[in-house]
Every structure is written in structure tokens, then in C-alpha cells.
Design an enzyme around this catalytic site. Structure first.
Site, mmCIF file in Angstrom:
data_model
loop_
_atom_site.group_PDB
_atom_site.id
_atom_site.type_symbol
_atom_site.label_atom_id
_atom_site.label_comp_id
_atom_site.label_asym_id
_atom_site.label_seq_id
_atom_site.Cartn_x
_atom_site.Cartn_y
_atom_site.Cartn_z
ATOM 1 N N ASP A 12 0.858 -1.186 0.000
ATOM 2 C CA ASP A 12 0.000 0.000 0.000
ATOM 3 C C ASP A 12 0.890 1.231 0.000
ATOM 4 O O ASP A 12 1.990 1.177 -0.528
ATOM 5 C CB ASP A 12 -0.960 -0.036 1.202
ATOM 6 C CG ASP A 12 -2.275 0.687 0.917
ATOM 7 O OD1 ASP A 12 -2.238 1.886 0.609
ATOM 8 O OD2 ASP A 12 -3.338 0.038 0.972
ATOM 9 N N HIS B 116 2.350 1.829 -3.176
ATOM 10 C CA HIS B 116 1.382 2.750 -3.773
ATOM 11 C C HIS B 116 1.870 4.190 -3.693
ATOM 12 O O HIS B 116 1.068 5.124 -3.730
ATOM 13 C CB HIS B 116 0.016 2.618 -3.081
ATOM 14 C CG HIS B 116 -0.679 1.317 -3.371
ATOM 15 N ND1 HIS B 116 -1.963 1.049 -2.963
ATOM 16 C CD2 HIS B 116 -0.263 0.207 -4.034
ATOM 17 C CE1 HIS B 116 -2.315 -0.170 -3.348
ATOM 18 N NE2 HIS B 116 -1.292 -0.694 -4.008
#
Length: 474
Positions: free
Chosen positions: A279, A302
């Protein structure tokens, strides 16, 4: 006359003999009480008034400021690893408090007792030594403590292995919590192992591996943190945070495993670290200001995100964020600002500079329509105000599945004062995409960008209605 002199001489001889006997008997009495002869060349050290007179050589010391003075930790065993590090420094090795360190036994109690002892000593150190693996359960290490406290992990510190080992009475939302501390360091050459593999496919999982809450003047340095069930490290309600030279890693597809998350936290420096996870590499939530990020390598991840902000029509305030000399590779996002519709507040004075991208989707992305599902995506007229965002010397390659530059700003609250300078983004593979997306985004191109961003509007946006809704007092 001679007789008188003789009598005086005999008298003084008797007096001298008696005085010598008196001194001898005095020392003999002290030897009896102390059970040993004093060393002639050593100074006599007064015994601790709280210590038993029968054991003046005890190594335990009661610190008046010890918050656990009514329930003190047991004195550690006398060995070479639990030593004083100077007048104001004591090291408390968890092995001396009963830790086993085999990765099987529960060492929680030993860590708690070592913490109690170190907490009451200025510059105290809790030591988890190298070559051992310590398993502990969900624990809150709380203050206030004496200044200069250090939690040093040179071995492996790990969670219970999955939900079956997790104690039923323990919180599922957190594992290690450091609470109400000032001038504390979490350092070492060891590894924090989250054992997240058995949690990633489950709906319920511990939310934070390591959490710092309501604490100031913190240092996190040198550690390797792996495989958190969700967030690896979170700072909430803190001020004065230095993170330097750490490594965070979990697989690319591990869900919600943010590397470092900060919210309601000010004056933060994140330097010289490597983060690979499933993430956000670093996520910055509401209430953050004066954050400096430099020398960080992200990916796969991310990317670096501000947000998400403004959920459930809340106010969000983020300002004075600097991200410089950063490498982002093999990531689903690069530099992202994400806000929900309906929020208020502002994101302002943000600098992204000297950023290198390698095969990154959504390299530059402002998304004011962020949502997790279609049911949450109702159109609303207010939004978090995004203003004064600079992108300088952003270079590298992008994944051609999405456009590398995307400014999706609110219909009602435009993004303003966006600056683009020396931005060069080329396809990692395939054809150049020449259609960056802009919606209600205002700013300037100080140099030509690659790809060209002709959709960025010049001039001033419409004046904000109800400007007080977008004012923040950071």
C-alpha cells in the site's frame, strides 16, 4: 627530679597504648558489621538508606523519580550484560528479566519488567540482544519516563504467529504501542517481524504493528520492520519525530500494509530509508504539518500519499510538506493527493522535488473524488481545498496503462497555484501518452513538460464560497 621524669614517661606510654587499642577495637567493630575488611586505598561509599544493612554491596538502585517505585521491577541478575552505562545510563537486558528468546516462549513479562526498570532511570536502555528471537503479545509501553529512554532491538522481536496464536484477550487493533513518552528512541540493528501472512486474507486483522501515540521528540533508527498484518508504523498525536535509516518490507500484494502513516503529527523528518509494501509507502493524514521526507526509496508500493482526507464530511488540514530526492519504482501511484467529496479544510504549501520514477502508474495524481466503492461516491458541493502544490524536477518512466499526470479537482473547489517545472516522464514500454487529465485545475508551467500538460488552466479560479470552511490554523 629523675624520678618524676621516669613517672611521666611511664604515664605517656600507658596513654599511647590505650589509644592504639581503642582505634583497633573501632575498626574491628566495623569489620564485624560489614562482613569484610575495607580496602585501605578505596573510598568509603555510604550505603543506600533504602538498602538492607546486611547487604550494602547490592547492585540495585532505587530511583526517586521511578514511576513504578511502589511496585518496582525485580533487580536483574548480576551478569555482564546488565550494566550501568555511566552515571546516567543503565542497560536492562531482557534476558536478565527472564526472557527466553527462542521464538516459542512468551517473553512479554520480561519486556514489561525491563521497561519498568529502564523507565525510571535517566538514559535507560531496554535491550533485546542479538542472536535471540523474542515473541511478545500486544503490549502498551507507557510513560511518562525519565528522559533519554531507548528501546534497542538487536535481535528479532516478533508477534504471535497468526490468529490462532493471538491471545483472545488481546486487542486486534494494535501490537506494540508507545504512549505518552518524551525523548524516547526505538533503535537497533535487529528485525521487527509482524508475521502478517496468516492475516492478509482475513477480514479482521491487527491494524497497526507499531504505534506511537501522544508522544514527543521520538527517534526511530536502524531497524528492519517486516510483514505487518496492516500498517507497519503509525504516529498519532505526536510532535518532533525523526525516522532515519530504517527498512520496511512486505509483499507487493499484501493489503493495506502502509509503511509509515502519520496523522495529527507535526515536525517530522523521514530520511534515508527503504520501503517496499502493498500500500502507501508513506501516507500523511489530517492534522500534519512541517513534514520533511528525503532520501527515501519506495517500491513496490502505492507511492507517497497525502490523504485520504475529508471522509464523512470532516475537516482536514495538511500543510508544509516537503518530499525531495526520492526514488519511486514499480508502484501503482507516485505522488498522490486524495480527498473525499464533502470535506472541508485545506492542503497547502506542498513541494515535490528531485523525484525519480521507474515504471510507475499515476506518477502525479490529485484525486478529489476518492472513494472506496460506488455507494460512497455521492456528488457533494464542498471539498478539501488543494492549493500551492509544486512539482519540480520529476523525471523517469511510467506504466502506460494510465496517464502519468492526473488532476481531478472538485467542481466547486478548484485546485489552485499548481507549479510544474522540469517534469519529464516517458513510457517505460509502449507509446508516449500525450493526454494528461485536468479538471478545474489552475497553475503554471515554468518549463515545458513531457508529456505536455496543456490542460492546466492559467489565471485565477473562482473565489471560494464560504472561505472560512477552508481555513486551517495549524
Amino acid at each position: 627530679m629523675e624520678m618524676i621524669r621516669g613517672l611521666l614517661l611511664i604515664f605517656w606510654i600507658i596513654v599511647i597504648i590505650n589509644n592504639v587499642e581503642g582505634r583497633f577495637h573501632y575498626h574491628k567493630k566495623q569489620n564485624k558489621n560489614n562482613n569484610e575488611s575495607p580496602t585501605p586505598s578505596a573510598s568509603v561509599v555510604p550505603s543506600d538508606p533504602s538498602s538492607s544493612s546486611s547487604s550494602p554491596s547490592s547492585s540495585s538502585v532505587v530511583v526517586p523519580s521511578d514511576p513504578y517505585v511502589n511496585n518496582p521491577a525485580p533487580a536483574p541478575e548480576d551478569d555482564d550484560t546488565t550494566t550501568g552505562g555511566g552515571d546516567n545510563c543503565t542497560t536492562f537486558d531482557v534476558m536478565s528479566f527472564g526472557a527466553v528468546g527462542d521464538g516459542v516462549a512468551d517473553d512479554t513479562a520480561a519486556f514489561k519488567e525491563a521497561w519498568k526498570a529502564a523507565c525510571g532511570v535517566e538514559s535507560g536502555v531496554v535491550l533485546a540482544p542479538a542472536d535471540y528471537c523474542f515473541k511478545i503479545t500486544s503490549t502498551i509501553f507507557s510513560g511518562p519516563c525519565s528522559p533519554g529512554l531507548m528501546f534497542q532491538v538487536d535481535g528479532v522481536l516478533m508477534t504471535p504467529d497468526g490468529p490462532e496464536e493471538w491471545p483472545k484477550a488481546d486487542s486486534l487493533k494494535q501490537w506494540l504501542v508507545f504512549y505518552r513518552l518524551d525523548n524516547m528512541s526505538f533503535t537497533g540493528t535487529g528485525t521487527i517481524q509482524g508475521n502478517g501472512e496468516k492475516w492478509w486474507d482475513l477480514p479482521c486483522k491487527p491494524h497497526r504493528l507499531i504505534r506511537f501515540f501522544m508522544s514527543n521528540n521520538l527517534v526511530v533508527k536502524g531497524l528492519s520492520i517486516k510483514n505487518s498484518p496492516m500498517f507497519h508504523m503509525k504516529f498519532d498525536g505526536c510532535e518532533g519525530v525523526l525516522i532515519d535509516g530504517i527498512s520496511i518490507s512486505s509483499p507487493k500484494l499484501s493489503p493495506n500494509t502502509d509503511g509509515i502513516h502519520i496523522e495529527n503529527t507535526k515536525s517530522v523528518g523521514i530520511y534515508n530509508s527503504m520501503i517496499a509494501n502493498g500500500d502507501d509507502c508513506i501516507s500523511i493524514g489530517t492534522g500534519c504539518s512541517d513534514v520533511d521526507i528525503e532520501g527515501v526509496t519506495c517500491g513496490p508500493s502505492h507511492g507517497i500519499s497525502i490523504g485520504s482526507l475529508g471522509v464523512h464530511n470532516s475537516q482536514a488540514c495538511v500543510s508544509n510538506i516537503s518530499v525531495r530526492n526520492v526514488m519511486i519504482r514499480e508502484s501503482d501511484n507516485g505522488l498522490r493527493i486524495k480527498t473525499w467529496q464533502g470535506g472541508t479544510g485545506s492542503v497547502s504549501n506542498i513541494l515535490f522535488e528531485n523525484i525519480e520514477m521507474e515504471n510507475v502508474r499515476n506518477c502525479i495524481n490529485v484525486d478529489q473524488y476518492y472513494c472506496l466503492s460506488k455507494a460512497d461516491c455521492l456528488n457533494q458541493t464542498s471539498a478539501v481545498y488543494v492549493n500551492d502544490i509544486q512539482y519540480r524536477t520529476i523525471k523517469g518512466t511510467y506504466d502506460v496503462r494510465t496517464t502519468p499526470i492526473h488532476f481531478a479537482c472538485s467542481d466547486a473547489v478548484a485546485c489552485t497555484n499548481i507549479t510544474m517545472s522540469d517534469v519529464e516522464l516517458l513510457p517505460h514500454e509502449g507509446q508516449l501518452l500525450e493526454d494528461p487529465f485536468c479538471w478545474n485545475a489552475y497553475g503554471t508551467q515554468q518549463t515545458l513538460t513531457i508529456p505536455p500538460i496543456n490542460c492546466l488552466q492559467d489565471g485565477e479560479a473562482q473565489t471560494l464560497a464560504e472561505p472560512h470552511k477552508y481555513t486551517c490554523n495549524n
